[in-house]
Design a protein around this motif. Structure first.
Motif, PDB file in Angstrom:
ATOM      1  N   THR A  12       0.826  -1.206   0.000  1.00 25.36           N
ATOM      2  CA  THR A  12       0.000   0.000   0.000  1.00 25.36           C
ATOM      3  C   THR A  12       0.860   1.255   0.000  1.00 25.36           C
ATOM      4  N   TRP A  48       2.379  -4.204  -5.530  1.00 23.52           N
ATOM      5  CA  TRP A  48       1.975  -2.804  -5.454  1.00 23.52           C
ATOM      6  C   TRP A  48       1.594  -2.221  -6.816  1.00 23.52           C
ATOM      7  N   GLY A  50      -2.291  -1.527  -7.695  1.00 22.19           N
ATOM      8  CA  GLY A  50      -2.829  -0.414  -6.911  1.00 22.19           C
ATOM      9  C   GLY A  50      -2.255   0.921  -7.349  1.00 22.19           C
ATOM     10  N   ILE A 103      -7.539   3.177  -1.609  1.00 17.77           N
ATOM     11  CA  ILE A 103      -6.380   2.707  -0.847  1.00 17.77           C
ATOM     12  C   ILE A 103      -6.777   1.563   0.079  1.00 17.77           C
ATOM     13  N   PHE A 152      -5.424  -2.276   0.025  1.00 15.79           N
ATOM     14  CA  PHE A 152      -4.816  -2.887   1.209  1.00 15.79           C
ATOM     15  C   PHE A 152      -5.483  -4.207   1.554  1.00 15.79           C
TER      16      PHE A 152
END
Length: 345
Positions: free
Chosen positions: A115, A176, A179, A222, A226
């Motif tokens: 995240t 990651w 995202g 976010i 996560f």
């Protein structure tokens, strides 16, 4: 021109007969605890807190040593062994308590790392633009195609004692990219909004604009990233233990399933050997999903008020407004008045 005292009392804020006590402190307090007051979020947080508590104190409160053997071989759940025993008489409840630490460590550490990297790279690329955007986007595309699970298998086969921290770092560094791509796209749409332009015109620094103007509008995305990374990390850790890649000497829920599958627990009717571990995984995923739903409703007033808005039709019926469709009210049939006869003189 003279002004009456009553008019002055009405104009001056906080004074006079027309002034009312400020409701800001109470309203701010309710707004502060609105997320916890959500039933979904509260349930998910409570379950997650229980898992974290067991991960911390599990090895200390376990009634038996998870490796200790006994004469109670393949015993069903009882008051002595709450979740039954294995083919060697090992207590399954103690194994689940001890194994919770490994699962929670890998899941939370990988989720936090992925995240943070997605926020740093995605938001930076979307807000700055230009050459840095192209470079960070190319880096995201490279990491987007790197398979995490095969890489973990290769690393754990090379390293003799691959710890849970190493597995979490590999999952975090390879998870990651997706995202970051989503955050970059949302940041591109937010950086030209009026409030961002106003903050930039007043001379606000770039880091303050990103931190206080853009990131609050990305909270739901976010949180969703996560939660997805934590679930993926937990499933990867369990999968590695289940197929025998990671060390089977340290207990986690995947190790329990590995021994249950190897000793044919299903064929022997020992359902208690694999059902508790499966339920532990399912309840953890449910808790994370509930937290995600609660965050969505917290940041979206439309979702928060779904199903609560009611309208009254002309015939007195009440219709509840829901998200996902628009209610169509049928016209009320009224009797057509008879035409009046014209009287001629």
């Amino acid at each position: 021109m003279t002004i009456s005292p009553s008019s002055i009392e009405q104009v001056i804020p906080g004074q006079g007969a027309m002034a009312q006590p400020s409701a800001a402190p109470g309203r701010a307090k309710r707004r502060r605890f609105r997320f916890v007051a959500n039933a979904k979020a509260a349930t998910g947080l409570v379950i997650l807190a229980v898992y974290c508590l067991f991960a911390i104190i599990g090895p200390w409160v376990a009634p038996y040593d998870p490796d200790a053997r006994s004469a109670d071989v393949l015993q069903a759940p009882s008051t002595r062994h709450w979740f039954g025993t294995t083919h060697l008489g090992q207590d399954i409840f103690s194994q689940i308590l001890v194994g919770a630490r490994s699962v929670m460590l890998v899941g939370l550490l990988a989720g936090v790392l992925a995240t943070v990297l997605s926020i740093l790279i995605g938001v930076t690329a979307g807000y700055i633009g230009g050459v840095p955007d192209e470079g960070l986007s190319a880096l995201s595309n490279v990491f987007l195609v790197i398979p995490a699970l095969p890489l973990i298998i290769i690393v754990t086969s090379i390293v003799e004692q691959a710890s849970d921290t190493l597995v979490a770092l590999i999952i975090g560094f390879t998870s990651w990219a997706w995202g970051a791509r989503v955050l970059r796209a949302q940041t591109l749409s937010l950086r030209r909004r009026d409030y961002v332009e106003a903050a930039r015109a007043t001379g606000e620094r770039t880091w303050r604009i990103i931190l206080f103007e853009i990131l609050p509008n990305l909270t739901a995305i976010i949180a969703s990233g996560f939660v997805g990374t934590v679930i993926f990390a937990v499933m990867s850790e369990i999968t590695l233990a289940f197929i025998g890649i990671s060390s089977i000497s340290s207990w986690n829920w995947g190790t329990i399933l590995f021994w249950a599958q190897g000793q044919q627990a299903l064929a022997q009717g020992a359902w208690w050997w694999f059902v508790p571990a499966g339920l532990a995984i399912a309840v953890l995923g449910t808790a994370l999903a509930l937290i995600n739903f609660g965050i969505d409703e917290f940041v979206s007033p439309r979702l928060r008020s779904a199903g609560r808005t009611r309208i009254r039709t002309a015939d007195g019926h009440t219709v509840r407004m829901r998200v996902g469709f628009t209610p169509v009210l049928a016209p009320v049939s009224r009797p057509i008045p008879a035409p009046r006869e014209e009287v001629t003189p």
